[in-house]
Design a protein around this motif. Structure first.
Motif: not given
Length: 874
Positions: A115, A118-119, A127, A157
């Motif tokens: 995650g 992805y953030t 994320a 996020n």
């Protein structure tokens, strides 16, 4: 005593343990060295050691160290912003854990770190998904610290994704968990900063003040630089018109961080709201000096904006206009669209204050033209998030498919080994059956030998009896001979009676002695023969017993072998059952793999479309602007005309006010407006019609490209399919000289899977565009060859080297940079043409260009029918 075999096994076990311990010590040493380099920011050294360690862990099949090095490599690649590699190593941890269902400890941490990746890359949707999975695993583990850590990360996020409502929800959960006053001070501050920032974005100022005061109560008198929170409280109290409290917190923030332009600006606005313009101007002057020194154009524009805002509040419109025009100059040159909205709003206020109606109207129109661009930026922001989510998802899918392929290959190898073992067992079974047959034959032979031995014993017994009878006959003959000799002697004695008695007596004694000796000799001979016969019988009986014992032992061995054979047959049956289950599992895996491949084909198609989206959006935007601009002009013209009509109606009602001068003025204005409308409206209508036609063409092209008719064969126009593909690629093709079409008009409709064929043409032409420079040229050519047609895509690019040519149709092979190509386009194109029972060929010469040739049958209905029949048969 220990036998030699046990000794060597013990030595081998000790050596294996020693080697394993040495390998673990080596891996642990590499891991510690890599971590040392990470702490000292030597990322390249750490990366080299981590890759070496992972390779050694894989060679020794050490699962623990494989995970440790995958975690470290995921962190290192994230530091280098190599998101694809970072995702790959975290999926390397997740995939086998999920496949083997071996626990959630590593899964929770791996999904949390995934995650984070992805953030960082802006894939906020992916994320969110990873954080939710990590949260569930931490809950299962009962790990509260992990659960809080994930919630905090996802709150940040959501904030970055501008989903402030969800961000508030995450931070509310975290703050509710801070009942313990000994909780880490830094953690408290981070949670409250996120909470207040999100509440300001959604303009929930009352709730923001409540949480800000709650934080201040928790902080107490302990010195704690909560500068961001103080700045947030300044904004919250100012929005609620509580200027005294706003000023107090603003001054605390500026005192804590005097060089922060945002803090200076916010406090200056608060002073301005409180009519303390001297302090406001002093703070803005400090902010201007800092922004000028940094050279940051965004900060400089923001400073000029707030200098203009404070001047407007003071009523110094001249100074306000000067500062705002400088802000406008920076904004237009740097394309700071969002900041320009504030600039134009302030310029409208400043010019209204100076009674410059014309200039105020000008900025109103500029502001009106700017609003659609701001809306477009907002849309593009969320479109970028969606595209980045798709890219991140493709990275993850690619890694999972590679791992699935490795798993499939491993299963194939295991199956091959199993089949080999089964073949060996079959051979062993045949050998055992042959051995049993040989043992049965040997047993029969032993039984025959036993019968022969019994017959031989009977024959020998008969011979013994015969010899005993012969011995008895010899004894009787000896006795008869003796009697005859005695009779002869008696006759001689009777004849010699007349001799002296002494001679007769002497002869008689001698005869008696001789007879005794003869009897003794005969007795010894009989005894010797009896003993010899007895010994022979004993030897024969002993040999017979030994043979019978050998036969008995062989029968026992045969029974043992039969038992072992039965056990082997049972084991073989179990292995066959296991092999059947493995085969069923493999069939399911193959089925899942085919489904994943089908999804991957469509994902690649959507990925290609996503890569072209920005150009297509720009292509659609131009005709949309025609229509939109036309509508605005028509609306403005109609508004002016209706305004004139309203004035006429008012004058008509109050005829006393109607003078010749006012009538002439209205008439003149109306004539000018109608002339303008007469000149402009036809052209506007023409532009709007052109715009709608362009939009219709683009949408039709997208519809043809994105349709999924993979299960149906249709007759379609080949050239229409090519034209739709080129229409999709028109924005991308603008960077080259052009695409030339050489289409054979004699070709009509052909049978194909339209959406898939369209995808192949888009892939080939898109690759050709990437391969050529600005002066590049591409030719798309079709030719009717009887029962088949050919489609050629030729470019004059740099060509393809031979070492690359050997791999271009392999899945995931790409020469493009990470993130710019998945390596699936040509592989999927090749599979699609094979599905059409066609050919996809390539020829290339380095420095001159490349040509891809597709050969397709005009009719493939029979092919599809044959495939269906095969599926039914199977």
């Amino acid at each position: 005593m220990i036998d030699r075999k046990s000794f060597f096994l013990a030595v081998f076990f000790i050596l294996s343990c020693g080697i394993s311990a040495f390998a673990q010590e080596d891996l642990n040493s590499i891991l510690q060295q890599a971590q040392y380099h990470v702490r000292n920011k030597n990322i390249d050294n750490a990366l080299g050691l981590a890759l070496e360690g992972l390779s050694k862990a894989q060679q020794t099949d050490n699962i623990k160290f494989q995970r440790d090095f995958d975690f470290l490599l995921g962190e290192l690649y994230l530091t280098n912003r190599n998101y694809a590699k970072s995702i790959e190593h975290y999926i390397n941890i997740i995939y086998p854990e999920e496949l083997e269902n071996s626990g959630v400890g590593n899964l929770a941490e791996a999904y949390y770190l995934l995650g984070q990746v992805y953030t960082r890359m802006g894939a906020y949707g992916e994320a969110d998904r990873s954080y939710n999975v990590a949260y569930d695993h931490f809950v299962t583990l009962g790990n509260n610290n992990g659960r809080i850590k994930v919630t905090n990360a996802n709150g940040h996020n959501h904030f970055l994704a501008r989903n402030y409502e969800k961000s508030v929800g995450s931070y509310r959960i975290l703050i509710d968990s801070l009942n313990d006053l000994t909780f880490n001070r830094e953690v408290k501050r981070i949670y409250y900063e996120g909470m207040l920032g999100s509440l300001i974005r959604i303009e929930d100022y009352d709730t923001g003040i409540k949480y800000g005061e709650l934080y201040e109560g928790l902080r107490g008198d302990t010195f704690d630089k909560s500068t961001v929170i103080w700045d947030h409280l300044n904004t919250l109290f100012r929005e609620k018109k509580r200027n005294a409290e706003a000023i107090r917190y603003g001054e605390m923030a500026v005192e804590s961080d005097p060089g922060n332009i945002d803090f200076l600006k916010n406090l200056a606005v608060t002073y301005s709201s409180n009519k303390d313009f001297g302090k406001a101007n002093g703070l803005i002057s400090r902010a201007k000096r800092i922004s000028d020194a940094s050279g940051n154009q965004a900060d400089r524009m923001m400073t000029f904006n707030f200098m203009g805002e404070i001047a407007v509040d003071q009523g110094d419109y001249k100074d306000a206009i000067e500062n705002l025009e400088r802000a406008e100059e920076i904004g237009t040159s740097e394309d700071f669209i969002i900041q320009l909205e504030k600039t134009y709003n302030l310029l409208v206020s400043a010019h209204d204050g100076k009674n410059y109606a014309a200039k105020a109207k000008k900025y109103q129109f500029l502001l009106k033209d700017l609003l659609p661009k701001i809306e477009q930026l907002e849309k593009e922001f969320f479109q970028t998030i969606e595209q980045t989510d798709n890219l991140a998802s493709n990275f993850e899918k690619k890694t999972r498919l590679e791992l699935a392929e490795l798993q499939r290959q491993k299963l194939a190898v295991d199956q091959a080994i199993l089949l080999s073992e089964q073949e060996q067992q079959k051979v062993q079974l045949l050998q055992q059956q042959q051995l049993i047959q040989e043992q049965q034959i040997a047993r029969q032979q032993l039984e025959a030998v036993g019968i022969q031995q019994r017959l031989e014993i009977t024959r020998q017994q008969l011979e013994v009896q015969k010899r005993e009878a012969e011995l008895e006959g010899l004894q009787q003959e000896a006795e008869l001979r003796k009697l005859r000799e005695l009779e002869n002697q008696q006759e001689l004695e009777l004849a010699r009676k007349e001799k002296t008695i002494l001679e007769q007596q002497s002869e008689l004694q001698q005869s008696q002695i001789s007879a005794a000796r003869q009897r003794q000799t005969l007795f010894i001979i009989i005894i010797s023969m009896s003993i010899a016969a007895l010994i022979a019988s004993i030897v024969f009986i002993l040999r017979l017993k030994r043979s019978q014992k050998v036969i008995s032992n062989q029968n026992k061995d045969l029974e043992i072998q039969q038992y072992e054979l039965q056990q082997a047959q049972i084991e073989l049956t179990k292995m066959l059952d296991k092999e059947q289950k493995t085969r069923i599992s493999l069939q399911q895996s193959n089925k899942d793999l085919k489904a994943a491949q089908s999804q991957l084909i469509h994902a690649e198609k959507m990925s290609s479309l996503g890569a072209l989206t920005a150009g297509i959006v720009h292509e659609i935007n131009n005709p949309v602007n025609f229509v939109k601009g036309g509508i605005e002009t028509l609306n403005r013209t109609m508004t002016e005309i209706l305004s004139f009509l309203e004035k006429v109606q008012k004058l008509d009602k109050d005829k006393k006010k109607l003078t010749q001068a006012s009538f002439d003025e209205l008439k003149k204005s109306l004539i000018e407006e109608l002339q303008f409308a007469n000149e402009v409206v036809p052209q506007i209508m023409k532009d709007m019609a052109f715009g709608t036609e362009r939009i219709e063409d683009i949408v039709n092209g997208l519809r043809i490209f994105s349709r999924q008719e993979e299960a149906k064969v249709k007759s379609v126009s080949l050239h229409e399919t090519i034209e739709s593909a080129l229409l999709i690629l028109r924005p991308k093709a603008k960077k080259i000289e052009g695409i030339e079409k050489d289409l054979d008009e004699s070709i009509g409709e052909i049978e194909c899977f339209p959406g898939q064929l369209n995808q192949v043409i888009v892939n080939l032409v898109s690759n050709a565009i990437d391969a050529v420079g600005p002066d590049g040229k591409i030719v798309v050519q079709t030719q009717d060859l009887g029962d088949v047609v050919s489609i050629k895509v030729r470019d004059n690019g740099s060509g393809i080297p031979k070492e690359v040519m050997d791999h271009i149709f392999e899945p995931f092979y790409t020469t493009k940079e990470a993130g710019k190509g998945t390596g699936l386009g040509l592989s999927i194109s090749y599979s699609i043409i094979e599905k059409h029972n066609g050919e996809l060929k390539v020829s290339s010469e380095v420095g001159k260009g490349t040509e891809f040739t597709i050969i397709l049958k005009k009719s493939i209905t029979d092919l599809v029918q044959d495939e269906k029949e095969i599926e039914v048969t199977q």
